[in-house]
Design an enzyme around this catalytic site. Structure first.
Site, PDB file in Angstrom:
ATOM      1  CD  GLU A   1      -2.552   1.530   2.526  1.00 50.32           C
ATOM      2  OE1 GLU A   1      -2.170   0.965   3.558  1.00 50.32           O
ATOM      3  OE2 GLU A   1      -3.479   2.361   2.500  1.00 50.32           O
TER       4      GLU A   1
ATOM      5  NE  ARG B   1       4.710  -7.392  10.331  1.00 53.15           N
ATOM      6  CZ  ARG B   1       3.557  -6.892   9.907  1.00 53.15           C
ATOM      7  NH1 ARG B   1       2.430  -7.266  10.463  1.00 53.15           N
ATOM      8  NH2 ARG B   1       3.534  -6.015   8.935  1.00 53.15           N
TER       9      ARG B   1
ATOM     10  CE  LYS C   1       3.871   0.439   4.831  1.00 55.41           C
ATOM     11  NZ  LYS C   1       2.777   0.360   3.834  1.00 55.41           N
TER      12      LYS C   1
END
Length: 567
Positions: free
Chosen positions: A40, A265, A275
RNA sequence: UGGGGUGUCGUCCAACGGCAGGACACAUGACUCUGGAUCAUGGUAUCGGGGUUCGAAUCCCUGCACCCCAGCCA
């Protein structure tokens, strides 16, 4: 002997490779492997994304398939062109190529809209007029079933009409949503009539104002994968509970159905990988920007001097599995050093200079010594390094009262000046007031020219140096980890700012480096012998004589360990 | 408390009913014109309790711990 769990490349056959192998054996997808990396564009890529990039592009390469770079740009309020540009740059820098296959979820908005219509006509989706707050209340809780919306059984024609009017901008943000009609009592919260479309009167970086309804992730993602013919849709663990939804939408539509596979992850010790936090560091000015060399972003690592090869190697070594884990950052640094050791030219640079006058060396005399550019690479050749009566050495290569295990320079002791001469310290000159050592007087042995003597006597230590009249001034930035604790997940306080390392950056402005560095450009990587690997920063202006080096990573320092243990 | 996942050296990853192995980290030594690199050596692990089996990290039962899910984020 080759282990079963390794293939010919010595790579571990992790569970995703096993799935693919099985699929190929079974003739699924006619043996094709098509993956995708779907960021994204709401921030910069970081080392955690690198794991996913290497996995997806790597698998495609390995199996002779392809990997798409697809921007999942379904939320215009968070996404920006700047991020799209940086992501493209970073994936390329890592060394991957998507050929023609650059896609944007927004390119499919038209198709997605048509598919939504199809679900409405099939009675599987409805327009809900509940407010956000009401939707939340109606959803129930983890242990209590939800309640059907009063609009759930709206006639199909009315849904069609309302949905079209949503698209046409007749309603304000939040007034209506399109929801899938699944099961408000489902034990999986994601299946309780998830929202498919919301109204957002926001301008999109690519579609501008063409749309005011935007698809939600669950609705959009599987469709994107299906449209592109993705075979293995690899994502992180938190989407595991979304897989039933991924499957439900594709089945309801009756379209091609890729397989979603989830893996854990990457987490790294002493590293912020969220993020949200990274964005905050940038916005709060804790760091200088997304590419601050302390950031775990790919642009930060690049500026820090990391190499794509090291990151790719690291991604393979950490493996792929489903359990939550935190990788020791020392493994990343190991991969980095391994690459840099083989490929970085050596150079002499004194970070904390201490002047030395060699009293028996002729005044005004200059000679040049051949220095090996890279002992790990014969082809790298040699260069000339000028030597004279006055030199700089590293301040901590001298000790007035050395402990037993310190075998560098000390009063009366002889050391080797790399590539030059043996030198013995004869006098220590101190500032009368402060007592600080300001200069050393030494003598050299003319018989030791080149760093050897006939008598074969041993000198315990070799130190680096830079000739005073030939020295070039440089600024050197030393970086340390951003966090003071290895794992934020185990922090006591909620506020991660409490764990930010106040000494993550040290700037040394009076460093002296050898003259060969004068004609190098920003981005130039080298090893300052005995000190570490450095890269010339973009803040440099070599033509104006402004040199700025970032320390990429220290050399392994056995002495530092001994000294620390002695304390 | 509902649902979905995961538990193997300090860390990460293997072993898929048959000697628990590798890497990083750590320690010791050798070598060295970088206290770098290289080489050698060493220690440390199957979440607990039952069961099946000649044999269990692996299969079964049971308990425990940790992670994810109640955005009109992805």
């Amino acid at each position: 002997m080759k282990r079963e769990a390794e293939d010919d490349g010595g790579k571990v056959v992790h569970f995703i490779r096993q799935i693919i192998n099985r699929d190929i054996e079974n003739g699924k997808n006619a043996g094709r492997v098509i993956t995708r990396f779907p960021p994204e564009p709401n921030g910069y890529l970081h080392i955690g994304h690198a794991k996913s990039i290497c996995l997806n592009f790597g698998l495609a390469e390995e199996y002779g398939g392809r990997c798409h770079l697809r921007f999942d740009d379904t939320n215009p309020v968070k996404e920006e062109q700047e991020y799209i540009d940086s992501i493209i740059k970073d994936v390329r820098w890592l060394g991957f190529d998507w050929g023609e296959h650059l896609y944007f979820a927004s390119d499919y908005f038209g198709q997605m809209y048509e598919c939504a219509l199809q679900l409405i006509r099939a009675g599987k989706a409805y327009v809900d007029g509940l407010s956000g707050e009401e939707i939340r209340r109606y959803r129930g809780t983890l242990t209590e079933a939800g309640v059907n919306s009063p609009y759930r059984d709206r006639p199909i024609d009315e849904n069609l009409d309302l949905f079209e009017r949503m698209k046409d901008g007749e309603f304000a943000d939040g007034e209506m949503v399109l929801r899938a009609k699944i099961d408000m009592a489902h034990p999986n919260m994601n299946m309780r009539d998830p929202v498919m479309y919301r109204i957002l009167h926001a301008s999109h970086p690519r579609t501008g104002d063409a749309w005011c309804i935007y698809p939600m992730y669950d609705w959009a993602h599987g469709l994107e994968d299906s449209i592109e013919g993705i075979t293995h849709s690899i994502c992180t663990l938190e989407f595991e509970a979304h897989r039933p939804l991924y499957d439900w939408f594709l089945d309801a539509l009756g379209v091609y159905h890729p397989q979603q596979i989830e893996f854990a992850r990457l987490n790294l010790t002493y590293t912020i990988m969220s993020k949200r936090y990274l964005l905050q560091l940038v916005k709060d000015g804790v760091v200088a920007g997304w590419d601050d060399p302390r950031m775990p972003t790919l642009s930060g690592l690049r500026r820090r001097g990391y190499t794509p090869a090291a990151i790719r190697d690291f991604s393979e070594r950490i493996g792929v599995a489903k359990r939550d884990s935190i990788v020791d950052i020392q493994l990343l640094e190991y991969c980095l050093r391994e690459d840099l050791n083989k490929n970085s030219p050596r150079v002499m640079g004194v970070l904390d200079p201490l002047k030395v006058v060699i009293t028996n060396y002729p005044e005004g005399h200059v000679e040049e010594f051949d220095a090996i550019n890279n002992p790990e690479d014969e082809l790298a050749g040699t260069r000339k390094v000028p030597f004279s009566r006055e030199i700089y050495i590293e301040r901590d290569d001298f000790m007035q009262d050395p402990p037993k295990k310190f075998y560098r320079l000390a009063p009366g002791r002889e050391v080797r000046l790399r590539y030059a001469y043996y030198m013995t310290c004869t006098e220590v000159i101190k500032d009368e007031k402060s007592g600080e050592i300001i200069e050393l007087r030494c003598t050299y042995d003319p018989e030791s020219r080149g760093g050897y003597t006939q008598d074969g006597r041993k000198v315990r230590s070799t130190i680096h140096w830079v000739s005073v009249p030939h020295a070039v001034d440089a600024t050197v930035r030393l970086y340390d980890s951003l966090l003071t604790i290895p794992d934020l997940a185990e922090a006591d306080k909620k506020d991660y700012m409490a764990y930010i390392n106040p000494d993550s950056l040290k700037t040394l402005s009076h460093c002296k480096v050898e003259p060969s560095l004068r004609d190098k450009l920003a981005g130039y990587r080298c090893q300052f012998e005995r000190k570490g690997y450095f890269v010339m920063d973009s803040d440099s202006d070599p033509t104006a004589g402004v040199l700025v080096f970032n320390r990429t990573v220290e050399l392994r320092d056995t002495w530092a360990r001994i000294a620390q243990a002695g304390e």
